[in-house]
Write a protein that holds these residues in place. Structure first.
Motif, PDB file in Angstrom:
ATOM      1  N   GLN A  14       0.837  -1.246   0.069  1.00  0.00           N
ATOM      2  CA  GLN A  14       0.083  -0.050  -0.090  1.00  0.00           C
ATOM      3  C   GLN A  14       0.748   1.269   0.083  1.00  0.00           C
ATOM      4  OE1 GLN A  14      -1.916  -1.090   3.748  1.00  0.00           O
ATOM      5  NE2 GLN A  14      -3.789  -1.738   2.711  1.00  0.00           N
ATOM      6  N   GLY A  40      -1.766  -0.482  -3.800  1.00  0.00           N
ATOM      7  CA  GLY A  40      -2.069   0.748  -3.274  1.00  0.00           C
ATOM      8  C   GLY A  40      -1.797   1.869  -3.825  1.00  0.00           C
ATOM      9  N   SER A 105       0.421  -6.993   2.896  1.00  0.00           N
ATOM     10  CA  SER A 105       0.353  -5.498   3.063  1.00  0.00           C
ATOM     11  C   SER A 105       0.840  -4.734   4.379  1.00  0.00           C
ATOM     12  CB  SER A 105      -1.284  -5.129   2.687  1.00  0.00           C
ATOM     13  OG  SER A 105      -1.902  -5.344   3.791  1.00  0.00           O
TER      14      SER A 105
END
Length: 171
Positions: A14, A40, A105
């Motif tokens: 992200q 992201g 993530s």
């Protein structure tokens, strides 16, 4: 798939600077970088490029739609799944050339079902303080990658390791 000494896979990263820093680490060590799933950020994101500096042309970058596609691409090769929730410590593994180190993530980590399904290949980096949930993604990748490279007999003169690994514990 080109044979790389090691592969680093980021599942739905992200934060662009983390991915850029990891790309730079991969370029510095001739490691393949796999970006998996929904990112992201855009791949041409300015902060992503800035963190990777001018090293992007030297990154063996591969994109996979999802974790299943990544697993299929390795066709039996070993994937290790990193999570602060895993039981086994990353340095207890004997890494081999071609292994893939998989990270989730920044906010979610890897899905619990993935960790359960791959329990014997789920690894963690220990932390002394219970006040911190997890390490920064780029830091965790650096720790794990350099341990694997150390075991593989990596040198900084560009030489590839000799047959197999130097580690002491195997799966």
């Amino acid at each position: 798939m080109k044979q790389a000494l090691l592969h680093i896979a980021l599942v739905e990263p992200q934060i662009p600077p983390n991915t850029g820093n990891i790309a730079r680490l991969c370029a510095a060590n001739d490691l393949a970088l796999h970006l998996v799933g929904k990112l992201g950020f855009r791949i041409d994101d300015r902060s992503l490029r800035r963190a990777g500096l001018d090293y992007w042309p030297h990154v063996d970058l591969r994109l996979e739609e999802n974790l299943h596609e990544l697993q299929r691409a390795f066709n039996g090769a070993r994937l290790f799944y990193f999570s602060a929730r895993a039981d086994r410590i990353y340095s207890e593994v004997e890494y081999r050339s071609g292994d893939c180190l998989v990270f989730g993530s920044e906010s979610q980590g890897l899905p619990q079902e993935v960790l359960r399904a791959n329990h014997n290949h789920a690894l963690r980096i220990p932390q002394r303080s219970p006040n911190v949930r997890s390490l920064n993604l780029a830091t965790a990748v650096g720790i794990a990658a350099y341990e694997a490279l150390r075991q593989l007999g990596f040198t900084d003169d560009g030489a590839m390791p000799m047959n197999g690994s130097v580690g002491k514990n195997s799966l």
